[in-house]
Design an enzyme around this catalytic site. Structure first.
Site, PDB file in Angstrom:
ATOM      1  N   PRO A   2       0.556  -1.273   0.001  1.00  0.00           N
ATOM      2  CG  PRO A   2      -0.378  -1.293   1.973  1.00  0.00           C
ATOM      3  CD  PRO A   2       0.578  -2.133   1.005  1.00  0.00           C
ATOM      4  CD  GLU A   3       3.213   3.097  -4.188  1.00  0.00           C
ATOM      5  OE1 GLU A   3       3.267   4.357  -4.501  1.00  0.00           O
ATOM      6  OE2 GLU A   3       3.834   2.152  -4.881  1.00  0.00           O
TER       7      GLU A   3
END
Ligand SMILES: [Zn+2]
Length: 274
Positions: A2-3
């Site tokens: 996840p960014e």
């Protein structure tokens, strides 16, 4: 992994449900995440406290507890957070379970255990070793073309690596760096020390545009990312260059190229990006 857009999507989901809830219990099924979870501190300082707000700094979720404790959560590579009614049974990789009264719980699930959970105070938060070195948020006024110009002075680093350095700006991971550079029409290999203010203006705007669009699409789902409601993001359908090597550029039809920089794949259009 996840960014920033994915973490922001999760934050928004949590912010709708957690404030006003009181942590009534904590169960730690596995304390050995990326760092050892301080179980005693959670029992002593988190239990019995009401959640006031859910904020974000870089990819860290900051669950603010009354009056001045902060629960820091990071999803690592494969972490997931679920909010819902108490589960009938624990799944294999459910590591932390925060009870929020009899009808609700917050569950942290992480197959690879690169996630993190810390408890600190408001006063200590800015000095926390995971947070103290971080550069500005991409949507803050501190992130500007003038700042980037100044910061890049005398450096020979490729612009993509520079953009992905969390000490320069937080939250621009591999996908969003490639996409931002496409929008700014800059080749990922350009040396930052030689870029001019006009380039940084384009890049600054591009980074914000790409991240904003990704947040609006609830992030990018490639493998196992889902938000706190279990929904997938859809930004993967909006990508201009990332993962599109060999496919035509939407702007000029040239074939998107892939190369490796600092061990990560970079994608660019040889026609649009100079
Ligand atoms: Zn192109």
């Amino acid at each position: 992994m996840p960014e920033l857009p994915e973490v922001e999507t999760i934050r928004r989901g949590l912010a709708e449900r957690l404030p006003g809830q009181t942590i009534t219990g904590v169960r730690v099924r596995q304390a050995q995440l990326r760092h050892l979870v301080d179980v005693a501190a959670l029992h002593e300082h988190a239990v019995g406290r009401m959640i006031m707000r859910v904020d974000r700094r870089a990819k860290y979720l900051l669950v603010r507890l009354q009056p001045d404790y902060v629960l820091i959560l990071h999803l690592g590579m494969t972490g997931r957070l679920w909010v819902g009614p108490p589960a009938d049974q624990d799944a294999l990789h459910d590591h932390l379970i925060f009870s929020l009264g009899p009808d609700l719980e917050l569950r942290f699930h992480d197959t690879r255990r690169f996630g993190m959970c810390f408890l600190t105070t408001e006063a200590r938060l800015p000095h926390h070793p995971r947070l103290s070195h971080l550069g500005p948020e991409p949507f803050s006024t501190a992130f500007s073309s003038a700042y980037l110009l100044e910061r890049a002075q005398g450096l020979h680093k490729p612009v993509k690596n520079f953009l992905m350095d969390a000490a320069v700006v937080v939250g621009v991971g591999n996908i969003y760096a490639s996409e931002s550079l496409f929008l700014a029409r800059l080749r990922p290999t350009r040396a930052v020390g030689r870029l001019r203010l006009q380039h940084w203006e384009r890049l600054c705007t591009a980074v914000q545009q790409v991240l904003q669009a990704a947040i609006e699409h609830h992030g990018t789902s490639f493998s196992d990312y889902v938000d706190s409601e279990g929904r997938q993001g859809s930004f993967q359908n909006q990508l201009f260059v990332y993962g599109r090597d060999g496919e035509p550029c939407h702007r000029d039809g040239r074939l998107i190229q892939r190369m490796v920089q600092a061990g990560r794949s970079s994608y660019y259009c040889p026609g649009c990006q100079r």
